[in-house]
Scaffold this motif. Structure first.
Motif, PDB file in Angstrom:
ATOM      1  N   CYS A  17       7.993  -1.761 -18.343  1.00  0.00           N
ATOM      2  CA  CYS A  17       8.786  -2.704 -17.561  1.00  0.00           C
ATOM      3  C   CYS A  17       9.957  -1.965 -16.910  1.00  0.00           C
ATOM      4  O   CYS A  17      10.621  -1.144 -17.550  1.00  0.00           O
ATOM      5  N   TRP A  19      12.833  -3.105 -16.099  1.00  0.00           N
ATOM      6  CA  TRP A  19      14.137  -3.526 -16.589  1.00  0.00           C
ATOM      7  C   TRP A  19      14.363  -3.173 -18.059  1.00  0.00           C
ATOM      8  O   TRP A  19      15.365  -2.582 -18.405  1.00  0.00           O
ATOM      9  N   TYR A  28       1.641  -9.300 -16.822  1.00  0.00           N
ATOM     10  CA  TYR A  28       2.920  -8.841 -16.302  1.00  0.00           C
ATOM     11  C   TYR A  28       3.212  -9.513 -14.968  1.00  0.00           C
ATOM     12  O   TYR A  28       2.372 -10.240 -14.434  1.00  0.00           O
ATOM     13  N   TYR A  38       7.166  -5.808 -14.034  1.00  0.00           N
ATOM     14  CA  TYR A  38       8.072  -6.328 -15.066  1.00  0.00           C
ATOM     15  C   TYR A  38       7.239  -6.968 -16.158  1.00  0.00           C
ATOM     16  O   TYR A  38       6.172  -7.516 -15.890  1.00  0.00           O
ATOM     17  N   CYS A  39       7.732  -6.945 -17.409  1.00  0.00           N
ATOM     18  CA  CYS A  39       6.965  -7.491 -18.528  1.00  0.00           C
ATOM     19  C   CYS A  39       6.922  -9.018 -18.510  1.00  0.00           C
ATOM     20  O   CYS A  39       6.014  -9.618 -19.053  1.00  0.00           O
ATOM     21  N   CYS A  43      12.844 -10.571 -17.295  1.00  0.00           N
ATOM     22  CA  CYS A  43      13.247  -9.241 -16.802  1.00  0.00           C
ATOM     23  C   CYS A  43      13.258  -9.215 -15.274  1.00  0.00           C
ATOM     24  O   CYS A  43      14.141  -8.618 -14.663  1.00  0.00           O
ATOM     25  N   PHE A  44      12.300  -9.874 -14.657  1.00  0.00           N
ATOM     26  CA  PHE A  44      12.243  -9.944 -13.198  1.00  0.00           C
ATOM     27  C   PHE A  44      13.502 -10.629 -12.658  1.00  0.00           C
ATOM     28  O   PHE A  44      14.151 -10.124 -11.744  1.00  0.00           O
ATOM     29  N   HIS A  47      16.733  -8.464 -13.213  1.00  0.00           N
ATOM     30  CA  HIS A  47      16.815  -7.344 -12.286  1.00  0.00           C
ATOM     31  C   HIS A  47      17.249  -7.818 -10.897  1.00  0.00           C
ATOM     32  O   HIS A  47      18.071  -7.187 -10.253  1.00  0.00           O
TER      33      HIS A  47
END
Length: 62
Positions: A17, A19, A28, A38-39, A43-44, A47
């Motif tokens: 990932c 991030w 993902y 991204y995982c 996290c997306f 970021h």
């Protein structure tokens, strides 16, 4: 924010990932514009909230 949700698949090569640096397996998210991985959505989103701050710092330093 535009993204692509990939369920039940792993990237061709071992990938982590962007991030949190966790290894991606079993599904993902990909940014539709940059194709970064991204995982998960958390996290997306983190970021994309921090990206303007990071870009501003790098421009000021150069």
């Amino acid at each position: 924010m535009r993204f692509i949700l990939v369920n039940g698949r792993t990237p061709f090569r071992k990938t982590s990932c962007l991030w949190c640096c966790e290894e991606i397996d079993g599904g993902y998210l990909r940014d539709a514009r940059t194709l970064l991985r991204y995982c998960g959505y958390e996290c997306f989103a983190l970021h994309h909230e921090a990206a303007p701050l990071i870009e501003g710092r790098t421009r000021a330093a150069s």
